[in-house]
Design a protein around this motif. Sequence first.
Motif, PDB file in Angstrom:
ATOM      1  N   LYS A  21      -8.372 -13.595  -0.003  1.00 30.14           N
ATOM      2  CA  LYS A  21      -7.568 -14.159   1.085  1.00 30.14           C
ATOM      3  C   LYS A  21      -8.213 -15.406   1.677  1.00 30.14           C
ATOM      4  O   LYS A  21      -7.551 -16.201   2.329  1.00 30.14           O
ATOM      5  N   ARG A  22      -9.494 -15.578   1.443  1.00 32.99           N
ATOM      6  CA  ARG A  22     -10.217 -16.735   1.985  1.00 32.99           C
ATOM      7  C   ARG A  22     -10.076 -17.988   1.118  1.00 32.99           C
ATOM      8  O   ARG A  22     -10.523 -19.063   1.505  1.00 32.99           O
ATOM      9  N   ILE A  23      -9.471 -17.848  -0.050  1.00 38.03           N
ATOM     10  CA  ILE A  23      -9.300 -18.990  -0.934  1.00 38.03           C
ATOM     11  C   ILE A  23      -8.156 -19.848  -0.415  1.00 38.03           C
ATOM     12  O   ILE A  23      -7.044 -19.378  -0.254  1.00 38.03           O
ATOM     13  N   LYS A  24      -8.451 -21.082  -0.144  1.00 38.09           N
ATOM     14  CA  LYS A  24      -7.459 -22.022   0.380  1.00 38.09           C
ATOM     15  C   LYS A  24      -7.407 -23.249  -0.512  1.00 38.09           C
ATOM     16  O   LYS A  24      -8.418 -23.693  -1.052  1.00 38.09           O
ATOM     17  N   ARG A  25      -6.239 -23.814  -0.635  1.00 30.59           N
ATOM     18  CA  ARG A  25      -6.068 -25.037  -1.414  1.00 30.59           C
ATOM     19  C   ARG A  25      -6.432 -26.231  -0.537  1.00 30.59           C
ATOM     20  O   ARG A  25      -5.984 -26.331   0.600  1.00 30.59           O
ATOM     21  N   THR A  26      -7.259 -27.115  -1.066  1.00 31.74           N
ATOM     22  CA  THR A  26      -7.644 -28.299  -0.301  1.00 31.74           C
ATOM     23  C   THR A  26      -6.545 -29.345  -0.408  1.00 31.74           C
ATOM     24  O   THR A  26      -5.800 -29.394  -1.383  1.00 31.74           O
ATOM     25  N   LYS A  27      -6.459 -30.172   0.588  1.00 33.07           N
ATOM     26  CA  LYS A  27      -5.481 -31.246   0.574  1.00 33.07           C
ATOM     27  C   LYS A  27      -5.964 -32.330  -0.390  1.00 33.07           C
ATOM     28  O   LYS A  27      -7.155 -32.564  -0.550  1.00 33.07           O
ATOM     29  N   VAL A  28      -5.029 -32.969  -1.031  1.00 31.46           N
ATOM     30  CA  VAL A  28      -5.366 -34.025  -1.988  1.00 31.46           C
ATOM     31  C   VAL A  28      -5.803 -35.261  -1.223  1.00 31.46           C
ATOM     32  O   VAL A  28      -5.101 -35.748  -0.352  1.00 31.46           O
ATOM     33  N   LYS A  29      -7.007 -35.716  -1.547  1.00 30.74           N
ATOM     34  CA  LYS A  29      -7.542 -36.917  -0.907  1.00 30.74           C
ATOM     35  C   LYS A  29      -8.018 -37.852  -1.999  1.00 30.74           C
ATOM     36  O   LYS A  29      -8.584 -37.409  -2.994  1.00 30.74           O
ATOM     37  N   GLY A  30      -7.825 -39.109  -1.791  1.00 28.69           N
ATOM     38  CA  GLY A  30      -8.355 -40.073  -2.749  1.00 28.69           C
ATOM     39  C   GLY A  30      -9.857 -40.177  -2.590  1.00 28.69           C
ATOM     40  O   GLY A  30     -10.365 -40.261  -1.480  1.00 28.69           O
ATOM     41  N   ASN A  31     -10.573 -40.117  -3.698  1.00 20.83           N
ATOM     42  CA  ASN A  31     -12.031 -40.258  -3.621  1.00 20.83           C
ATOM     43  C   ASN A  31     -12.510 -41.433  -4.458  1.00 20.83           C
ATOM     44  O   ASN A  31     -13.678 -41.522  -4.795  1.00 20.83           O
ATOM     45  N   GLY A  32     -11.578 -42.306  -4.817  1.00 21.98           N
ATOM     46  CA  GLY A  32     -11.963 -43.490  -5.570  1.00 21.98           C
ATOM     47  C   GLY A  32     -12.356 -43.207  -6.998  1.00 21.98           C
ATOM     48  O   GLY A  32     -13.041 -43.995  -7.626  1.00 21.98           O
ATOM     49  N   GLY A  33     -11.957 -42.054  -7.529  1.00 24.10           N
ATOM     50  CA  GLY A  33     -12.277 -41.727  -8.907  1.00 24.10           C
ATOM     51  C   GLY A  33     -13.707 -41.255  -9.103  1.00 24.10           C
ATOM     52  O   GLY A  33     -14.175 -41.152 -10.216  1.00 24.10           O
ATOM     53  N   VAL A  34     -14.420 -40.947  -8.027  1.00 22.84           N
ATOM     54  CA  VAL A  34     -15.796 -40.481  -8.122  1.00 22.84           C
ATOM     55  C   VAL A  34     -15.789 -38.980  -8.333  1.00 22.84           C
ATOM     56  O   VAL A  34     -15.160 -38.242  -7.592  1.00 22.84           O
ATOM     57  N   ARG A  35     -16.485 -38.521  -9.375  1.00 23.69           N
ATOM     58  CA  ARG A  35     -16.560 -37.088  -9.661  1.00 23.69           C
ATOM     59  C   ARG A  35     -17.945 -36.567  -9.316  1.00 23.69           C
ATOM     60  O   ARG A  35     -18.945 -37.250  -9.514  1.00 23.69           O
ATOM     61  N   ALA A  36     -17.971 -35.333  -8.841  1.00 26.08           N
ATOM     62  CA  ALA A  36     -19.255 -34.688  -8.582  1.00 26.08           C
ATOM     63  C   ALA A  36     -19.868 -34.281  -9.921  1.00 26.08           C
ATOM     64  O   ALA A  36     -19.172 -33.790 -10.810  1.00 26.08           O
ATOM     65  N   HIS A  37     -21.146 -34.488 -10.075  1.00 23.29           N
ATOM     66  CA  HIS A  37     -21.824 -34.104 -11.304  1.00 23.29           C
ATOM     67  C   HIS A  37     -22.174 -32.629 -11.238  1.00 23.29           C
ATOM     68  O   HIS A  37     -22.657 -32.143 -10.214  1.00 23.29           O
ATOM     69  N   PRO A  38     -21.949 -31.884 -12.330  1.00 21.08           N
ATOM     70  CA  PRO A  38     -22.279 -30.462 -12.319  1.00 21.08           C
ATOM     71  C   PRO A  38     -23.785 -30.252 -12.235  1.00 21.08           C
ATOM     72  O   PRO A  38     -24.570 -31.039 -12.762  1.00 21.08           O
ATOM     73  N   ASP A  39     -24.158 -29.180 -11.557  1.00 15.94           N
ATOM     74  CA  ASP A  39     -25.567 -28.836 -11.407  1.00 15.94           C
ATOM     75  C   ASP A  39     -25.797 -27.462 -12.024  1.00 15.94           C
ATOM     76  O   ASP A  39     -25.539 -26.438 -11.388  1.00 15.94           O
TER      77      ASP A  39
END
Length: 89
Positions: free
Chosen positions: A53-71
């Motif tokens: 029930k705590r899973i929520k969908r985030t709003k779509v935001k532009g991030n300039g095409g920057v992706r987080a690198h996996p760790d």
Amino acid sequence: LRHQTAGFTFNQTKMTSFQRQLNLYGFHRLTIGDDRNGYYHPMLLRGRPFLAKRIKRTKVKGNGGVRAHPDPDSEPNFYSMPYVYRLSP
């Protein structure tokens, strides 16, 4: 593709759209181990359906095409975790 997980239904025709939906709901892709390229969510645990029930969908935001690198060091190793027993209601 049609896939139902924890009450969520993803009805997508393209794999990339499905993966985007997973990302918007906070799922993380595994990059190492036997489950490589699989997805997990910290609020989806066997025997703990109330956490979903705590899973929520985030709003779509532009991030300039920057992706987080996996760790890989921060990814969970599900095979080393003890079994989680179902809680009584």
